[in-house]
Each structure stands twice: as C-alpha cells, then as structure tokens.
Design a protein around this motif. Structure first.
Motif, PDB file in Angstrom:
ATOM      1  N   ILE A   1     -12.316  13.090   0.769  1.00 60.85           N
ATOM      2  CA  ILE A   1     -11.982  11.678   0.975  1.00 60.85           C
ATOM      3  C   ILE A   1     -11.223  11.131  -0.234  1.00 60.85           C
ATOM      4  CG2 ILE A   1     -12.982   9.357   1.140  1.00 60.85           C
ATOM      5  CD1 ILE A   1     -12.987  10.840   3.790  1.00 60.85           C
ATOM      6  N   GLU A   2     -11.655  11.518  -1.422  1.00 57.75           N
ATOM      7  CA  GLU A   2     -10.971  11.054  -2.643  1.00 57.75           C
ATOM      8  C   GLU A   2      -9.527  11.555  -2.656  1.00 57.75           C
ATOM      9  OE1 GLU A   2     -10.985   8.527  -5.693  1.00 57.75           O
ATOM     10  OE2 GLU A   2     -12.711   8.938  -4.402  1.00 57.75           O
ATOM     11  N   LYS A   3      -9.308  12.789  -2.228  1.00 59.91           N
ATOM     12  CA  LYS A   3      -7.953  13.347  -2.164  1.00 59.91           C
ATOM     13  C   LYS A   3      -7.110  12.586  -1.147  1.00 59.91           C
ATOM     14  CE  LYS A   3      -5.490  17.730  -1.559  1.00 59.91           C
ATOM     15  NZ  LYS A   3      -5.629  19.181  -1.268  1.00 59.91           N
ATOM     16  N   MET A   4      -7.723  12.161  -0.040  1.00 61.09           N
ATOM     17  CA  MET A   4      -6.992  11.430   0.994  1.00 61.09           C
ATOM     18  C   MET A   4      -6.621  10.006   0.567  1.00 61.09           C
ATOM     19  SD  MET A   4      -8.591  12.519   4.686  1.00 61.09           S
ATOM     20  CE  MET A   4      -7.272  11.669   5.567  1.00 61.09           C
ATOM     21  N   LYS A   5      -7.161   9.555  -0.553  1.00 55.86           N
ATOM     22  CA  LYS A   5      -6.822   8.225  -1.076  1.00 55.86           C
ATOM     23  C   LYS A   5      -5.669   8.284  -2.082  1.00 55.86           C
ATOM     24  CE  LYS A   5     -10.738   6.004  -2.173  1.00 55.86           C
ATOM     25  NZ  LYS A   5     -12.161   5.850  -2.569  1.00 55.86           N
ATOM     26  N   MET A   6      -5.059   9.465  -2.234  1.00 60.91           N
ATOM     27  CA  MET A   6      -4.030   9.662  -3.252  1.00 60.91           C
ATOM     28  C   MET A   6      -2.834   8.726  -3.045  1.00 60.91           C
ATOM     29  SD  MET A   6      -1.904  13.162  -4.047  1.00 60.91           S
ATOM     30  CE  MET A   6      -1.244  13.196  -2.367  1.00 60.91           C
ATOM     31  N   PHE A   7      -2.345   8.626  -1.805  1.00 58.98           N
ATOM     32  CA  PHE A   7      -1.181   7.778  -1.552  1.00 58.98           C
ATOM     33  C   PHE A   7      -1.518   6.300  -1.763  1.00 58.98           C
ATOM     34  CE2 PHE A   7       0.012  11.598   0.859  1.00 58.98           C
ATOM     35  CZ  PHE A   7       1.309  11.778   0.414  1.00 58.98           C
TER      36      PHE A   7
ATOM     37  N   LYS B   1       2.708  14.260   8.728  1.00 57.22           N
ATOM     38  CA  LYS B   1       1.294  14.584   8.962  1.00 57.22           C
ATOM     39  C   LYS B   1       0.388  13.671   8.143  1.00 57.22           C
ATOM     40  CE  LYS B   1       2.167  19.400  10.211  1.00 57.22           C
ATOM     41  NZ  LYS B   1       1.850  20.833   9.961  1.00 57.22           N
ATOM     42  N   GLY B   2       0.787  12.415   8.074  1.00 60.01           N
ATOM     43  CA  GLY B   2       0.041  11.444   7.272  1.00 60.01           C
ATOM     44  C   GLY B   2      -1.365  11.202   7.749  1.00 60.01           C
ATOM     45  N   ASP B   3      -1.627  11.445   9.046  1.00 61.70           N
ATOM     46  CA  ASP B   3      -2.977  11.208   9.558  1.00 61.70           C
ATOM     47  C   ASP B   3      -3.998  12.210   9.030  1.00 61.70           C
ATOM     48  OD1 ASP B   3      -1.863  13.269  11.004  1.00 61.70           O
ATOM     49  OD2 ASP B   3      -2.043  12.294  12.950  1.00 61.70           O
ATOM     50  N   SER B   4      -3.543  13.259   8.371  1.00 63.54           N
ATOM     51  CA  SER B   4      -4.470  14.190   7.724  1.00 63.54           C
ATOM     52  C   SER B   4      -4.332  14.158   6.200  1.00 63.54           C
ATOM     53  CB  SER B   4      -4.242  15.622   8.230  1.00 63.54           C
ATOM     54  OG  SER B   4      -2.940  16.058   7.932  1.00 63.54           O
ATOM     55  N   LYS B   5      -3.477  13.248   5.683  1.00 61.24           N
ATOM     56  CA  LYS B   5      -3.252  13.180   4.239  1.00 61.24           C
ATOM     57  C   LYS B   5      -3.602  11.827   3.628  1.00 61.24           C
ATOM     58  CE  LYS B   5       0.627  16.454   4.418  1.00 61.24           C
ATOM     59  NZ  LYS B   5       2.093  16.606   4.217  1.00 61.24           N
ATOM     60  N   SER B   6      -3.576  10.776   4.436  1.00 61.69           N
ATOM     61  CA  SER B   6      -3.836   9.423   3.942  1.00 61.69           C
ATOM     62  C   SER B   6      -5.045   8.836   4.651  1.00 61.69           C
ATOM     63  CB  SER B   6      -2.613   8.527   4.191  1.00 61.69           C
ATOM     64  OG  SER B   6      -2.971   7.158   4.221  1.00 61.69           O
ATOM     65  N   LEU B   7      -5.964   8.277   3.883  1.00 59.94           N
ATOM     66  CA  LEU B   7      -7.191   7.729   4.465  1.00 59.94           C
ATOM     67  C   LEU B   7      -6.900   6.575   5.420  1.00 59.94           C
ATOM     68  CD1 LEU B   7     -10.253   8.319   4.145  1.00 59.94           C
ATOM     69  CD2 LEU B   7     -10.344   6.321   2.653  1.00 59.94           C
ATOM     70  N   SER B   8      -5.990   5.695   5.027  1.00 59.36           N
ATOM     71  CA  SER B   8      -5.721   4.533   5.873  1.00 59.36           C
ATOM     72  C   SER B   8      -4.939   4.909   7.135  1.00 59.36           C
ATOM     73  CB  SER B   8      -4.985   3.445   5.084  1.00 59.36           C
ATOM     74  OG  SER B   8      -3.817   3.941   4.485  1.00 59.36           O
TER      75      SER B   8
ATOM     76  N   LEU C   1      -7.737  -0.873   4.488  1.00 61.63           N
ATOM     77  CA  LEU C   1      -9.069  -0.526   4.010  1.00 61.63           C
ATOM     78  C   LEU C   1      -9.303  -1.118   2.619  1.00 61.63           C
ATOM     79  CD1 LEU C   1      -9.181   3.270   4.970  1.00 61.63           C
ATOM     80  CD2 LEU C   1     -10.319   1.386   6.174  1.00 61.63           C
ATOM     81  N   PRO C   2     -10.538  -1.398   2.260  1.00 62.52           N
ATOM     82  CA  PRO C   2     -10.806  -1.821   0.878  1.00 62.52           C
ATOM     83  C   PRO C   2     -10.520  -0.680  -0.087  1.00 62.52           C
ATOM     84  CG  PRO C   2     -12.857  -1.481   2.094  1.00 62.52           C
ATOM     85  CD  PRO C   2     -11.753  -1.384   3.093  1.00 62.52           C
ATOM     86  N   LYS C   3     -10.198  -1.017  -1.314  1.00 59.91           N
ATOM     87  CA  LYS C   3      -9.836   0.005  -2.295  1.00 59.91           C
ATOM     88  C   LYS C   3     -10.952   1.015  -2.536  1.00 59.91           C
ATOM     89  CE  LYS C   3      -6.530  -2.810  -4.928  1.00 59.91           C
ATOM     90  NZ  LYS C   3      -6.200  -3.379  -6.253  1.00 59.91           N
ATOM     91  N   ASP C   4     -12.193   0.561  -2.427  1.00 63.59           N
ATOM     92  CA  ASP C   4     -13.326   1.450  -2.712  1.00 63.59           C
ATOM     93  C   ASP C   4     -13.898   2.086  -1.445  1.00 63.59           C
ATOM     94  OD1 ASP C   4     -14.347  -0.836  -1.589  1.00 63.59           O
ATOM     95  OD2 ASP C   4     -15.969  -1.098  -3.041  1.00 63.59           O
ATOM     96  N   CYS C   5     -13.118   2.128  -0.373  1.00 59.74           N
ATOM     97  CA  CYS C   5     -13.602   2.664   0.896  1.00 59.74           C
ATOM     98  C   CYS C   5     -13.960   4.148   0.759  1.00 59.74           C
ATOM     99  CB  CYS C   5     -12.550   2.494   1.986  1.00 59.74           C
ATOM    100  SG  CYS C   5     -13.066   3.129   3.594  1.00 59.74           S
ATOM    101  N   ASN C   6     -15.162   4.499   1.205  1.00 53.53           N
ATOM    102  CA  ASN C   6     -15.607   5.892   1.169  1.00 53.53           C
ATOM    103  C   ASN C   6     -16.275   6.277   2.479  1.00 53.53           C
ATOM    104  OD1 ASN C   6     -14.862   6.982  -1.421  1.00 53.53           O
ATOM    105  ND2 ASN C   6     -16.374   5.644  -2.342  1.00 53.53           N
ATOM    106  N   ILE C   7     -15.676   5.894   3.601  1.00 53.86           N
ATOM    107  CA  ILE C   7     -16.238   6.280   4.893  1.00 53.86           C
ATOM    108  C   ILE C   7     -16.027   7.787   5.058  1.00 53.86           C
ATOM    109  CG2 ILE C   7     -16.182   5.959   7.387  1.00 53.86           C
ATOM    110  CD1 ILE C   7     -14.983   3.202   6.926  1.00 53.86           C
TER     111      ILE C   7
ATOM    112  N   TYR D   1      -1.458   1.318  -5.410  1.00 54.43           N
ATOM    113  CA  TYR D   1      -2.170   0.368  -6.272  1.00 54.43           C
ATOM    114  C   TYR D   1      -1.663   0.465  -7.712  1.00 54.43           C
ATOM    115  CZ  TYR D   1      -5.473   0.409  -2.328  1.00 54.43           C
ATOM    116  OH  TYR D   1      -6.041   0.341  -1.083  1.00 54.43           O
ATOM    117  N   SER D   2      -1.356   1.673  -8.155  1.00 56.34           N
ATOM    118  CA  SER D   2      -0.888   1.861  -9.532  1.00 56.34           C
ATOM    119  C   SER D   2       0.479   1.219  -9.752  1.00 56.34           C
ATOM    120  CB  SER D   2      -0.824   3.356  -9.878  1.00 56.34           C
ATOM    121  OG  SER D   2       0.236   3.997  -9.188  1.00 56.34           O
ATOM    122  N   GLN D   3       1.222   1.030  -8.649  1.00 58.95           N
ATOM    123  CA  GLN D   3       2.533   0.387  -8.734  1.00 58.95           C
ATOM    124  C   GLN D   3       2.454  -1.129  -8.544  1.00 58.95           C
ATOM    125  OE1 GLN D   3       5.494   2.285  -6.217  1.00 58.95           O
ATOM    126  NE2 GLN D   3       4.683   4.311  -6.669  1.00 58.95           N
TER     127      GLN D   3
END
Length: 257
Positions: free
Chosen positions: A59-65, A189-196, A99-105, A70-72
């Motif tokens: 899940i943490e990896k899927m929050k990379m994008f 293939k963003g649906d397997s790479k990005s949490l949102s 999603l909230p920034k701290d989302c960990n579903i 947020y960093s920008q």
C-alpha cells in the motif's frame, strides 16, 4: 495474561479482541506453550502478521505517485478510472476519488484483481474514508454518437465535475483528458500502481455492476447480472432471440445483428 490456563477456544477469542499489531508479543509467548495446537496457532498468527506487513508495504508503494504530487505542493489529488469500455451493452462509468493523505485501506487494488466480496467490502470502506467521490456516467446512445474513447473522456470529466471538493491534480489510468482543465498525469496500468486510481476503479466497477444488475431485473433475457453487458454466449443468444434494447451499443453490434 496466563495463556497456559486458557483453552484453545479462549485463546482464539482473546486474539479476536486485540489489534493485529499486538500479535508479535503474543506469538513469542504462544510458541513456548506445551500444547502443540497452541504452538501451531502461533505459527498461523506469525504468517498473518508477515502478510499484514507485506500488505502495508504494498500500500505504501502504491502511494508513490500521490506522495510525489504532495511533494510538489499539490494538496488534493484525485485518482480517476473507468469501467465498461468493452461491453456490448450498458454505460461507461468513471469514478474520481480523493483519498486522505494518510489513507491505509488494506487490499485496495485494480478492481479486476479482486473477488466480488472483497471488492464490495472495499467499496464501502472507500466510501467511508474518502474525502470525496465523484461519478460520471455516459450511456450507450452517446457512446454510439461520439465513440467509446471520447465517451470515456466525457465520463471522466463528469466524474470530476461531480466532486464537491475541487482537486488540484489528477492521476488518470492510461489516459490524458484534455477536456479537464486540471494538471494531470496519465499512468499506464495506473489501477495497479496508484492507490487513488485503484480506489476509483473499485468505485466505478461496483457502481456499474449495480446498474447492470438493475437492468437485468427489467431485461432478464440477456443475463446482465452475470455478464455485465459483455458479449458472452448467453448474451449473444439473448440478442438473437429478443433483439437489442435501448441500452445496447449499436456500433458494437455490427458483426452480430
């Protein structure tokens, strides 16, 4: 807690009452129990704990994008995905999810990789925790008029418009939507790479499936409850016997009718 004086069923009941994060100290105690069944339970708990930490890492990896956005300096990042580009009948449906920034579903993933039961459970979790959700629906008539690619773009724009909170950045599964005047990034293939985006794929999938289930109640001859509008044999036989309906995409049926 004196586990040696507790029965196996009592230990199981206790385990159900504590959070999974507390398993580690419990496992070390149960591993030294004289009873083989309790020691086996400890190993089972250890596997669950390892799987839990693996899932947290995924899940943490899927929050990379999202984290890059947020960093920008972006604050409200929406993931967008669609379902229903391929069926012979029914709408194309898109969802936009912030999603909230701290989302960990846990277990959010591409909706196609999830069982119906898991997908529906996650659907309700996302609905509870998301900052906002928008839905965009484009029906078969419009798909026939402007083609499915353009209809998909329209459905995505409608999903963004349906949001109460305006996002400042969009992560979109495999498409760039020039008709949405917001900074965006298409992700293959963003649906397997990005949490949102994965969350959006789940919302869109369950929403469309529910629509097709309702259509099935009115039009049971096509088995929409099973095929969701895709061109299965049962669906094609229904078309041969009953003809087409107002939710069929005529431009998709040229080789059938």
């Amino acid at each position: 807690m004196k586990f040696e004086s507790m029965s196996l069923s009592e230990i199981r009941a206790y385990i159900q009452s504590i959070p999974l994060d507390n398993y580690l100290s419990l496992i070390s105690v149960l591993r030294h129990d004289k009873r083989k069944t309790v020691r086996q339970l400890a190993e089972k708990l250890n596997k669950e704990l390892l799987g839990y930490h693996d899932e947290l890492a995924r899940i943490e990896k899927m929050k990379m994008f999202e984290q890059e956005c947020y960093s920008q300096g972006y604050e409200l990042v929406a993931g967008i995905d669609e379902v229903g580009r391929g069926p012979l009948a029914g709408p194309v449906v898109s969802a936009a999810v912030i999603l909230p920034k701290d989302c960990n579903i846990l277990f959010i993933n591409d909706s196609k990789k999830l069982s119906i039961k898991k997908r529906e459970k996650l659907y309700h979790q996302i609905k509870e925790e998301a900052l906002d959700i928008g839905i965009g629906i484009v029906d078969a008539n419009v798909i026939d008029e402007i083609n499915i690619y353009q209809a998909t773009k329209v459905s995505m724009a409608l999903a963004v418009k349906d949001l109460r909170i305006k996002p400042d950045f969009l992560l979109i599964d495999a498409m760039k939507c020039d008709n949405i005047p917001i900074s965006q990034l298409p992700i293959n293939k963003g649906d397997s790479k990005s949490l949102s985006i994965a969350a959006a794929s789940i919302i869109a999938k369950v929403t469309r499936d529910e629509m097709m289930n309702e259509y099935h109640k009115e039009l049971p001859y096509y088995a929409f409850d099973k095929n969701k509008g895709y061109g299965t044999l049962e669906h094609r036989e229904g078309i041969s016997k009953r003809g087409i309906t107002n939710i069929h995409r005529q431009t998709f049926l040229k080789n059938i009718i």
